[in-house]
Design an enzyme around this catalytic site. Structure first.
Site, PDB file in Angstrom:
ATOM      1  CB  VAL A 122      -0.930   0.059   1.275  1.00 35.82           C
ATOM      2  CG1 VAL A 122      -1.884   1.364   1.045  1.00 35.82           C
ATOM      3  CG2 VAL A 122      -1.969  -1.094   1.085  1.00 35.82           C
ATOM      4  CB  ALA A 169       0.153   1.476  -4.222  1.00 35.47           C
ATOM      5  CE1 TYR A 170      -0.189   9.137  -0.120  1.00 33.53           C
ATOM      6  CE2 TYR A 170       1.797   8.961   0.528  1.00 33.53           C
ATOM      7  CZ  TYR A 170       0.606   9.800   0.296  1.00 33.53           C
ATOM      8  OH  TYR A 170       0.555  11.106   0.804  1.00 33.53           O
ATOM      9  CB  VAL A 171       5.700   5.935  -2.412  1.00 32.91           C
ATOM     10  CG1 VAL A 171       6.975   6.727  -3.076  1.00 32.91           C
ATOM     11  CG2 VAL A 171       5.782   6.508  -1.090  1.00 32.91           C
ATOM     12  CE  LYS A 209      -0.787  11.871  -2.687  1.00 34.01           C
ATOM     13  NZ  LYS A 209      -1.853  12.935  -2.874  1.00 34.01           N
TER      14      LYS A 209
END
Length: 221
Positions: A128, A131-133, A136
């Protein structure tokens, strides 16, 4: 006075931003997917327009931005562990917002990102977080190449502490925390300073008043 559309208008930073924009003489427009948020947002001084950024296409976004002068992308997939929403909100939501802004003839675009996302995630990072990094990172890269008058703010770890009004802001700032209230203040400050366009800055708690920190980082103070 300008009309500022805030994508993700019910988010925690966005709800702090609306009254700051209102008090500065602007008209905040909260773009949200549910009408259930209307009363709260209107009480904060925002006009409310409905937009589900995940279901929308470029034309839907452009229509929602009608009459606006600037866009703030403050949306995020949230801390629910849903990897897919990191793509559909944090990345694709930003891409759609950029495309919609261009279609609506809006050039000013401010994006709230996160500190350090250009650095590869640690080998033991959760899927997770990875995926976030990556979402962004890719959203920021696309905005930098968009041709818009962009500013990217990359805050450190967000807290709900009261704002201090003082920050450290620049292209390479050490990781630290920052209250959401001070992130909102920084967004309002860059919107009011056209020399902030074309800059990407890390943002954490520091010693410099927000408006002065923006001027110093832009090289105008």
């Amino acid at each position: 006075m300008s009309t500022v559309a805030v994508v993700g208008g019910h988010g925690q930073v966005a709800r702090l931003l609306h009254p700051l924009l209102r008090d500065a003489g602007h008209v905040p427009v909260a773009l949200v997917r549910s009408d259930t948020h209307r009363a709260v947002l209107e009480s904060a001084g925002a006009e409310v327009r409905l937009l589900d950024i995940e279901a929308a296409d470029e034309g839907d976004v452009a229509a929602a931005l009608d009459g606006c002068d600037a866009v703030v992308f403050a949306a995020g997939g949230g801390p629910d562990g849903n990897i897919e929403r990191k793509r559909t909100v944090d990345l694709e939501g930003s891409l759609k917002s950029v495309a919609g802004a261009r279609a609506a003839g809006i050039t000013r675009f401010v994006q709230i990102s996160a500190i350090g996302v250009d650095d590869p995630p640690a080998d033991d990072a959760s899927p997770v977080w990875r995926a976030y990094v990556e979402a962004k990172r890719d959203a920021d890269a696309a905005l930098r190449e968009s041709g818009l008058d962009w500013t990217i703010l990359r805050p450190g770890r967000l807290t709900d502490d009261p704002g201090t009004g003082r920050v450290a802001l620049g292209p390479d700032v050490a990781r630290a925390e920052i209250p959401r209230a001070d992130v909102a203040a920084a967004v309002a400050a860059v919107l009011d300073d056209p020399t902030s366009a074309g800059h990407q800055w890390d943002l954490v708690t520091g010693d410099v008043p927000v408006v002065l920190a923006v001027r110093q980082a832009a090289g105008t103070a």
